[in-house]
Design a protein around this motif. Structure first.
Motif, PDB file in Angstrom:
ATOM      1  N   TYR A  66      40.701  45.928  38.067  1.00 24.03           N
ATOM      2  CA  TYR A  66      40.097  45.930  39.614  1.00 24.03           C
ATOM      3  C   TYR A  66      41.129  44.841  40.417  1.00 24.03           C
ATOM      4  O   TYR A  66      41.991  44.048  39.850  1.00 24.03           O
ATOM      5  CB  TYR A  66      38.928  45.156  38.746  1.00 24.03           C
ATOM      6  CG  TYR A  66      38.088  46.262  38.567  1.00 24.03           C
ATOM      7  CD1 TYR A  66      37.166  46.832  38.961  1.00 24.03           C
ATOM      8  CD2 TYR A  66      38.291  46.393  36.510  1.00 24.03           C
ATOM      9  CE1 TYR A  66      36.343  47.439  38.231  1.00 24.03           C
ATOM     10  CE2 TYR A  66      36.991  47.544  36.474  1.00 24.03           C
ATOM     11  CZ  TYR A  66      36.208  48.294  37.273  1.00 24.03           C
ATOM     12  OH  TYR A  66      35.308  48.736  36.416  1.00 24.03           O
ATOM     13  N   ASN A  67      40.387  44.700  41.585  1.00 24.73           N
ATOM     14  CA  ASN A  67      41.124  44.059  42.378  1.00 24.73           C
ATOM     15  C   ASN A  67      39.837  42.597  42.864  1.00 24.73           C
ATOM     16  O   ASN A  67      38.687  43.632  42.032  1.00 24.73           O
ATOM     17  CB  ASN A  67      41.242  44.189  44.385  1.00 24.73           C
ATOM     18  CG  ASN A  67      42.471  45.310  44.179  1.00 24.73           C
ATOM     19  OD1 ASN A  67      43.528  44.305  43.203  1.00 24.73           O
ATOM     20  ND2 ASN A  67      42.605  46.327  44.566  1.00 24.73           N
ATOM     21  N   TYR A  68      39.919  41.436  42.396  1.00 25.57           N
ATOM     22  CA  TYR A  68      38.725  40.704  42.439  1.00 25.57           C
ATOM     23  C   TYR A  68      38.799  40.153  43.879  1.00 25.57           C
ATOM     24  O   TYR A  68      39.331  40.124  45.360  1.00 25.57           O
ATOM     25  CB  TYR A  68      38.959  39.656  42.022  1.00 25.57           C
ATOM     26  CG  TYR A  68      38.616  40.241  40.280  1.00 25.57           C
ATOM     27  CD1 TYR A  68      37.422  40.791  39.835  1.00 25.57           C
ATOM     28  CD2 TYR A  68      39.984  40.609  39.894  1.00 25.57           C
ATOM     29  CE1 TYR A  68      37.611  40.950  38.116  1.00 25.57           C
ATOM     30  CE2 TYR A  68      39.828  41.426  38.577  1.00 25.57           C
ATOM     31  CZ  TYR A  68      39.015  41.785  37.605  1.00 25.57           C
ATOM     32  OH  TYR A  68      39.181  41.995  36.514  1.00 25.57           O
ATOM     33  N   SER A  69      37.099  39.099  44.403  1.00 25.53           N
ATOM     34  CA  SER A  69      37.512  38.621  45.312  1.00 25.53           C
ATOM     35  C   SER A  69      35.550  37.634  45.140  1.00 25.53           C
ATOM     36  O   SER A  69      35.110  38.166  44.702  1.00 25.53           O
ATOM     37  CB  SER A  69      36.685  39.593  47.231  1.00 25.53           C
ATOM     38  OG  SER A  69      36.231  38.569  48.076  1.00 25.53           O
ATOM     39  N   PRO A  73      43.316  44.724  51.863  1.00 25.49           N
ATOM     40  CA  PRO A  73      44.306  44.387  50.331  1.00 25.49           C
ATOM     41  C   PRO A  73      44.772  42.264  50.738  1.00 25.49           C
ATOM     42  O   PRO A  73      45.150  41.989  49.422  1.00 25.49           O
ATOM     43  CB  PRO A  73      45.617  45.201  50.657  1.00 25.49           C
ATOM     44  CG  PRO A  73      45.478  45.773  51.741  1.00 25.49           C
ATOM     45  CD  PRO A  73      44.487  45.615  52.307  1.00 25.49           C
ATOM     46  N   GLY A  81      48.712  42.851  47.455  1.00 25.19           N
ATOM     47  CA  GLY A  81      47.979  43.564  47.357  1.00 25.19           C
ATOM     48  C   GLY A  81      49.314  44.771  47.488  1.00 25.19           C
ATOM     49  O   GLY A  81      48.433  45.983  48.210  1.00 25.19           O
ATOM     50  N   TRP A 120      42.084  40.594  48.635  1.00 24.91           N
ATOM     51  CA  TRP A 120      42.247  40.719  47.037  1.00 24.91           C
ATOM     52  C   TRP A 120      42.284  39.038  46.953  1.00 24.91           C
ATOM     53  O   TRP A 120      43.160  38.631  47.101  1.00 24.91           O
ATOM     54  CB  TRP A 120      43.476  41.761  46.654  1.00 24.91           C
ATOM     55  CG  TRP A 120      42.650  43.365  46.983  1.00 24.91           C
ATOM     56  CD1 TRP A 120      41.847  43.398  47.924  1.00 24.91           C
ATOM     57  CD2 TRP A 120      43.571  45.103  47.377  1.00 24.91           C
ATOM     58  NE1 TRP A 120      41.564  45.298  47.957  1.00 24.91           N
ATOM     59  CE2 TRP A 120      43.140  45.456  48.109  1.00 24.91           C
ATOM     60  CE3 TRP A 120      44.582  44.585  46.765  1.00 24.91           C
ATOM     61  CZ2 TRP A 120      43.052  46.694  47.882  1.00 24.91           C
ATOM     62  CZ3 TRP A 120      45.039  45.881  46.715  1.00 24.91           C
ATOM     63  CH2 TRP A 120      44.388  46.494  47.694  1.00 24.91           C
ATOM     64  N   GLU A 121      42.284  39.241  45.708  1.00 30.11           N
ATOM     65  CA  GLU A 121      42.068  37.966  44.944  1.00 30.11           C
ATOM     66  C   GLU A 121      42.915  37.931  43.147  1.00 30.11           C
ATOM     67  O   GLU A 121      42.019  38.992  42.872  1.00 30.11           O
ATOM     68  CB  GLU A 121      41.212  37.370  45.114  1.00 30.11           C
ATOM     69  CG  GLU A 121      41.012  36.104  46.203  1.00 30.11           C
ATOM     70  CD  GLU A 121      39.814  35.581  46.503  1.00 30.11           C
ATOM     71  OE1 GLU A 121      39.697  34.600  45.633  1.00 30.11           O
ATOM     72  OE2 GLU A 121      39.270  35.509  47.405  1.00 30.11           O
ATOM     73  N   ASN A 170      33.578  48.857  46.841  1.00 36.18           N
ATOM     74  CA  ASN A 170      34.312  48.986  48.138  1.00 36.18           C
ATOM     75  C   ASN A 170      34.064  50.642  48.344  1.00 36.18           C
ATOM     76  O   ASN A 170      32.926  51.414  48.316  1.00 36.18           O
ATOM     77  CB  ASN A 170      35.887  49.716  47.679  1.00 36.18           C
ATOM     78  CG  ASN A 170      36.869  49.630  48.774  1.00 36.18           C
ATOM     79  OD1 ASN A 170      37.439  48.988  49.207  1.00 36.18           O
ATOM     80  ND2 ASN A 170      38.178  50.648  48.318  1.00 36.18           N
ATOM     81  N   ARG A 219      36.766  50.265  43.800  1.00 34.57           N
ATOM     82  CA  ARG A 219      37.147  51.438  44.414  1.00 34.57           C
ATOM     83  C   ARG A 219      36.922  52.681  43.074  1.00 34.57           C
ATOM     84  O   ARG A 219      36.410  52.324  41.799  1.00 34.57           O
ATOM     85  CB  ARG A 219      38.725  51.542  44.422  1.00 34.57           C
ATOM     86  CG  ARG A 219      39.444  49.718  45.158  1.00 34.57           C
ATOM     87  CD  ARG A 219      40.595  49.266  44.988  1.00 34.57           C
ATOM     88  NE  ARG A 219      40.939  49.280  43.697  1.00 34.57           N
ATOM     89  CZ  ARG A 219      42.164  48.584  43.422  1.00 34.57           C
ATOM     90  NH1 ARG A 219      43.716  49.825  44.323  1.00 34.57           N
ATOM     91  NH2 ARG A 219      43.164  48.838  42.575  1.00 34.57           N
ATOM     92  N   ILE A 230      36.256  44.396  42.854  1.00 40.99           N
ATOM     93  CA  ILE A 230      35.657  45.134  43.511  1.00 40.99           C
ATOM     94  C   ILE A 230      35.763  46.803  43.278  1.00 40.99           C
ATOM     95  O   ILE A 230      36.908  47.266  42.634  1.00 40.99           O
ATOM     96  CB  ILE A 230      36.876  45.168  44.858  1.00 40.99           C
ATOM     97  CG1 ILE A 230      36.888  43.784  45.595  1.00 40.99           C
ATOM     98  CG2 ILE A 230      36.789  45.720  46.018  1.00 40.99           C
ATOM     99  CD1 ILE A 230      38.159  43.120  46.643  1.00 40.99           C
TER     100      ILE A 230
END
Length: 386
Positions: free
Chosen positions: A44-47, A21, A318, A24-25, A83, A33, A31
């Motif tokens: 979505y989570n991002y990086s 977490p 997160g 995550w950005e 992920n 999942r 990302i």
């Protein structure tokens, strides 16, 4: 000529990365999942960081989710990071990607039979890799794939129309609730004025795999806006019979923590007293005698109050957004006499009942389409399609 091989022999499988977490950005590459594969509306989570290239996914990559919800997918979302609990599948030169994709869809039911665990099931690598697969010549693979594509194309079009109809019904149901509280000459109060006592958080000890007298509700019990039975985990911790943690008939349950789309979701518990204990991620309260539970609950489900909860939710990156007791107590509620309350409830439920009947018909049609897909795949890989 057809060769019998195993899944382990026909492709390379790269497991995704265990993203934390803290990584995550709000911007960067998405990302992927499992929930992003199974539900198109999931956030979505991002990086923006750089990771090993083996975890990078591009359009048309074949993915296989091996935990929680097994499934095969052709990715169409552009560059992304993968992920954990999902394989990136790289077919060997002698097998077509779409042939392998359709075969994975075909054996999902068999793979589920080999899963382990309760709740979040998973298939271990050994049984997965040893699954047999018939590998005909590439021209024959191409012929099978083209026939499946042709038949699935018609089903895709029909299912798309059915899903659009479901979405329109969801919008209409929300409009039914919203319009019920517009145009009447209501007085307004805070929620704290119409409930017996302040909302209180529940209790969420660790679940156990064996049966006990204590059933702890999960979020799934209330997420739809109607109470769902049997959405619980057993807990091995004694709860006193006079504890506030027991859910009583006509209690209102509200989700104090969830994604932004669902935080604040409320429903009325219609069951018997002391059957369930409610969790820490919910609050519970009971209306005073002058206020019918569903009259209050439908207001909590209305768009203005849903936005109110979203606007007042707090949380860090997160973590799930949360609403607190003060926010819930300050919820603006319109009030009127019981006769008008009942008339409003009856009007809402009559219209929603008609929507639900249509919704059920659509779901039946989608289930029939799913069964037809399975039948097509069965014929394709058992030699009966072409």
């Amino acid at each position: 000529m057809t060769n019998v091989m195993t899944l382990g022999e026909v492709a390379t499988y790269i497991n995704g990365r265990a993203f934390k977490p803290s990584e995550w950005e709000e911007a960067g590459l998405p990302i992927i999942r499992i929930q992003n594969l199974t539900e198109s509306n999931k956030k979505y989570n991002y990086s923006s960081r750089t990771f090993d290239e083996k975890f990078r996914i591009q359009n048309d990559d074949l993915l296989f989710a091996w935990s929680a919800s097994l499934g095969a997918f052709i990715w169409k979302g552009g560059d992304a990071w993968l992920n954990q609990h999902i394989f990136k599948v790289e077919p060997k030169p002698f097998i077509q990607k779409r042939y392998l994709y359709y075969f994975l869809l075909y054996v999902i039911a068999d793979l589920y039979a080999k899963t382990h665990g309760s709740g979040m099931v998973h298939i271990t690598k050994g049984p997965f890799m040893s699954t047999p697969i018939q590998v005909p010549s590439r021209p024959e693979q191409k012929r099978i794939v083209e026939k499946i594509d042709e038949l699935f194309s018609d089903l895709d079009a029909a299912e798309s129309e059915l899903r659009v109809a479901k979405e329109k019904l969801n919008i209409y149901k929300q409009q039914i609730i919203d319009s019920a509280f517009i145009g009447n000459n209501f007085d307004y109060r805070k929620l704290s004025d119409v409930i017996v006592a302040n909302p209180r958080n529940g209790f969420s000890p660790k679940g156990v795999t064996y049966e006990t007298p204590y059933k702890n509700l999960t979020l799934s019990a209330t997420t739809s806006g109607r109470f769902k039975e049997n959405c619980f985990k057993y807990i091995d911790q004694e709860i006193a019979t006079d504890s506030h943690l027991w859910v009583k008939h006509d209690d209102i349950l509200i989700q104090r923590a969830n994604t932004l789309d669902y935080v604040g979701t409320a429903t009325v518990y219609p069951g018997i007293d002391n059957k369930y204990v409610y969790p820490d991620i919910m609050m519970k309260f009971h209306t005073k005698d002058d206020y019918l539970p569903w009259f209050i609950c439908y207001q909590l489900q209305s768009s203005p109050i849903r936005r109110y909860y979203q606007d007042h939710a707090t949380g860090t990156a997160g973590n799930m957004p949360k609403i607190n007791q003060r926010t819930v107590n300050n919820t603006p509620i319109c009030i009127c006499n019981k006769r008008l309350q009942q008339a409003i409830i009856s009007s809402i439920e009559k219209k929603i009942s008609a929507c639900e009947n249509l919704y059920n018909l659509i779901n039946c049609a989608l289930e029939k389409s799913k069964a037809l897909r399975n039948s097509i795949l069965k014929q394709a890989f058992e030699g009966g399609l072409v």
